[in-house]
Design an enzyme around this catalytic site. Sequence first.
Site, PDB file in Angstrom:
ATOM      1  CE  LYS A  96     -11.938  -6.134  31.368  1.00  0.00           C
ATOM      2  NZ  LYS A  96     -10.953  -5.787  32.426  1.00  0.00           N
ATOM      3  CD  GLU A 118     -12.758 -12.469  23.474  1.00  0.00           C
ATOM      4  OE1 GLU A 118     -13.634 -12.953  22.722  1.00  0.00           O
ATOM      5  OE2 GLU A 118     -12.665 -11.249  23.722  1.00  0.00           O
ATOM      6  CB  SER A 383     -10.183   0.781  35.755  1.00  0.00           C
ATOM      7  OG  SER A 383      -8.921   0.215  36.056  1.00  0.00           O
TER       8      SER A 383
HETATM    9  C1  LIG Z   1      -9.661  -5.337  32.208  1.00  0.00           C
HETATM   10  C2  LIG Z   1      -9.259  -4.233  33.071  1.00  0.00           C
HETATM   11  C3  LIG Z   1      -8.559  -3.117  32.572  1.00  0.00           C
HETATM   12  C4  LIG Z   1      -8.078  -3.018  31.152  1.00  0.00           C
HETATM   13  O1  LIG Z   1      -9.078  -2.982  30.179  1.00  0.00           O
HETATM   14  P1  LIG Z   1      -9.446  -1.648  29.401  1.00  0.00           P
HETATM   15  O2  LIG Z   1     -10.339  -2.117  28.327  1.00  0.00           O
HETATM   16  O3  LIG Z   1      -8.158  -1.066  28.895  1.00  0.00           O
HETATM   17  O4  LIG Z   1     -10.108  -0.736  30.347  1.00  0.00           O
HETATM   18  C5  LIG Z   1      -8.275  -2.075  33.430  1.00  0.00           C
HETATM   19  N1  LIG Z   1      -8.629  -2.117  34.743  1.00  0.00           N
HETATM   20  C6  LIG Z   1      -9.287  -3.183  35.249  1.00  0.00           C
HETATM   21  C7  LIG Z   1      -9.640  -3.153  36.702  1.00  0.00           C
HETATM   22  C8  LIG Z   1      -9.616  -4.274  34.445  1.00  0.00           C
HETATM   23  O5  LIG Z   1     -10.266  -5.316  34.965  1.00  0.00           O
END
Ligand SMILES: *Cc1c(COP(=O)(O)O)cnc(C)c1O
Length: 403
Positions: A96, A118, A383
């Site tokens: 993010k 938000e 992610s």
């Molecule tokens: C917020 C988050 C997501 C989901 O958000 P996307 O916009 O779909 O990427 C996925 N993985 C992690 C670690 C997150 O914090």
Amino acid sequence: MQDKPYLRQYPDPSGHFGPFGGSDVPPDIARECARIQEAYLTIGNSYDFVSQLRDIRRHFQGRPTPVYYAKRLTDSIGGGRIYLKREDLNHTGAHKLNHCMGEALLASYLGKKKLIAETGAGQHGVALATAAAYFGMECEIHMGEVDIAKQHPNVIRMEVLGASVVPVTRGQATLKEAVDSAFEAWLADPEDSLYAIGSVVGPHPFPMMVRDFQAVVGVEAKAQFHDMMGVLPDNVVACVGGGSNAAGMFSAFIEEPCQLYAVEPLGTGPELGQHAASLMYGHVGDIHGFHTMVLTGEDGGPAPVYSVASGLDYPGVGPEHAYLHSSGRLNAVGATDDQTIRAFYALSRLEGIIPALESAHAVAYAMELARQKPHESILVNLSGRGDKDVDFVYEKYPPAEWA
Ligand SMILES: *Cc1c(COP(=O)(O)O)cnc(C)c1O
């Protein structure tokens, strides 16, 4: 033959990806979105902006993050080879920050003093608070009271970073009301503040801007994988909540001969309220000012959604994913809570990498795919890291029963 590469062609100037996307918001929001779009298209593509952002990525965020061959995980399945793009090693522990630093840099070029957003689970709030601290800006995060109670550690992190957390008490006091409250705060002071969205959702230009800021993930991963193996991956896998980490990863592979898999949270079952799989179970509709696939309830509004990963429980999905899916380019697949927890423990124990529960959805599907395609390679966008989730998992799914 297309005359322009995909990323220049989509979205079109009105913010559409085929029939999806666009902007359906009140005039005052539309006016501010148009300003952001104009600023982004000029400043965001300037040499100074791009080189400054590259510098931040390298020295502050710790990019590039590595691509890693998960050999022990692969061997445990005996199938296709699994590779991980380590966004869990990005500063703050998830992808993010990639778009938050981009949005905050744009705000600083525009002379803004405050970032507003938000947050649901608090992950976006923490990333934005980090960006605001870096640029010396104020940061105001709107959060439902219900979420504040549930996500205490993230509330603390935001406050430590100097952000103010505004409790939202109206309605259900969760994410939807927090969005409304954040938009109102932005419109009350559009000269000095910038609204910084948390995923590839919302009215144009946000889905485009956030995708572009996340594209660094795909650009890096593609070059790194090619460096390692001399070819591109056969399959690319990412989890999808709003869709930002997936959009960034996929952006480098859309025009390549790779299969793309968006992994949605299947939660505890197929009934409405048990999952958050908007591509698999949703219908064409509108949410938060754009046209996409939406899970709708009996009253026609957004349905209640659920996932063990709070970052994935959104009743819509980014318009680009809706388009790529409807055109047959993107496979929409899923992982249940149980599959996710098993993947969470598998990656922790076999590789020494504790994944975020969101990312564990992608790992779970990759493990399934490795069984189905034993001779192919699978690149997974990991992610984020799972430090935020270990207490919950340990309590609810104790290793004695699940690992
Ligand atoms: C917020 C988050 C997501 C989901 O958000 P996307 O916009 O779909 O990427 C996925 N993985 C992690 C670690 C997150 O914090």
